[in-house]
Write an enzyme that holds these catalytic residues in place. Structure first.
Site, PDB file in Angstrom:
ATOM      1  N   SER A 139       0.905  -1.451  -0.258  1.00  0.00           N
ATOM      2  CA  SER A 139       0.368   0.096  -0.271  1.00  0.00           C
ATOM      3  C   SER A 139       1.136   0.827   0.044  1.00  0.00           C
ATOM      4  CB  SER A 139      -0.580   0.312   1.643  1.00  0.00           C
ATOM      5  OG  SER A 139      -1.130   1.274   0.925  1.00  0.00           O
ATOM      6  N   TYR A 152      -2.994  -1.437  10.158  1.00  0.00           N
ATOM      7  CA  TYR A 152      -2.771  -1.461   9.032  1.00  0.00           C
ATOM      8  C   TYR A 152      -1.633  -0.832   8.153  1.00  0.00           C
ATOM      9  CZ  TYR A 152      -4.143  -1.429   3.407  1.00  0.00           C
ATOM     10  OH  TYR A 152      -3.869  -1.659   2.566  1.00  0.00           O
TER      11      TYR A 152
END
Length: 258
Positions: A139, A152
């Site tokens: 990401s 995350y």
């Protein structure tokens, strides 16, 4: 010429979102695809839609036995595994002080441990083949910090680091390992309410390209790294984020849209 002709690919989280678009694109480019996901009805429907070269297998990416079963069945059925896309992930919100240990570990178990288990399980087969491509979907938040996303962000930084180590260890055996770093993408994860892209636009004013990304844009980047076109890419990080990782704006100064 189809870029994945005669190649066999496993795509985790392949039943919807970026994974589904990647599955579609890989089939268009000639691959035999195994969609691996916990979403059985969606995965089976997509496999039926895409035709005989696609199958669905249930996979909990955090479960080592599930991985062993999936990889053994794929090799037994198709004779090889050329591409692994570690795409399955969850997004967990919460400030550090409020985030529970269970939620933190859940994000790590799926996003990071799941990626590790995928690499760990396919590596012996790819090494024996002397070829293979592993694409780990990290990401843009694996390149920076973001408030309320401790779990995350930690998991995606871990995927980034794991990619580097795997590239070093598997590169001498002809196996390439690279990471893709998406920004916000119009999927259920980033857009759970199903808002239109025009409605989402104000939230993306700080993104240089001024919009949310589309799943197919991430899929095309993954295709490149999976294919022989990326034959000299190993341990690389491909940002597909609309420019988020380039930096931040000083509002009101020249060149800023805000």
């Amino acid at each position: 010429m189809q870029r994945l002709a005669n190649k066999v690919a496993i795509i985790t989280g392949g039943a919807r979102g970026m994974g589904a678009q990647t599955s579609r694109l890989f089939v268009e480019e000639g691959a035999t695809v195994v969609i691996a996901d916990l979403l059985e009805s969606e995965g089976q429907a997509l496999a039926a839609e895409l035709g005989d070269k696609v199958s669905f297998r249930r996979l909990d990416v955090s479960n080592a036995e599930d991985w062993q079963r999936l990889v053994s069945e794929t090799v037994e059925r198709h004779g090889r595994i050329d591409v692994l896309v570690n795409n399955a992930a969850v997004l967990v919100f919460g400030a550090i002080e409020q985030l529970s240990k269970a939620d933190f570990e859940r994000a790590l178990s799926i996003n990071l441990t799941g990626t590790f288990l995928g690499i760990h399980t396919v590596a012996p087969f790819m090494r024996e083949q002397g070829a293979g491509s592993i694409v780990n979907i990290s990401s843009v938040d694996g390149l920076r910090g973001v408030n309320a996303l401790a779990a995350y962000v930690s998991s995606k930084w871990g995927v980034r680091g794991l990619t580097k180590v795997a590239a070093l260890e598997l590169g001498p055996h002809g196996v390439r390992v690279n990471s893709v770093h998406p920004g916000g993408v119009d999927t259920v994860m980033s857009n759970p309410t199903g808002a239109s892209r025009d409605e989402l636009a104000p939230q993306y004013r700080t993104v240089p390209l001024q919009r949310i990304g589309a799943p197919e844009e991430i899929a095309r980047a993954t295709l490149f790294l999976a294919s022989d076109e990326a034959s000299y890419c190993n341990g690389s990080e491909l940002s597909v984020d609309g420019g988020v990782a380039a930096g931040s704006y000083y509002p009101g100064l020249p060149g800023s849209p805000i």
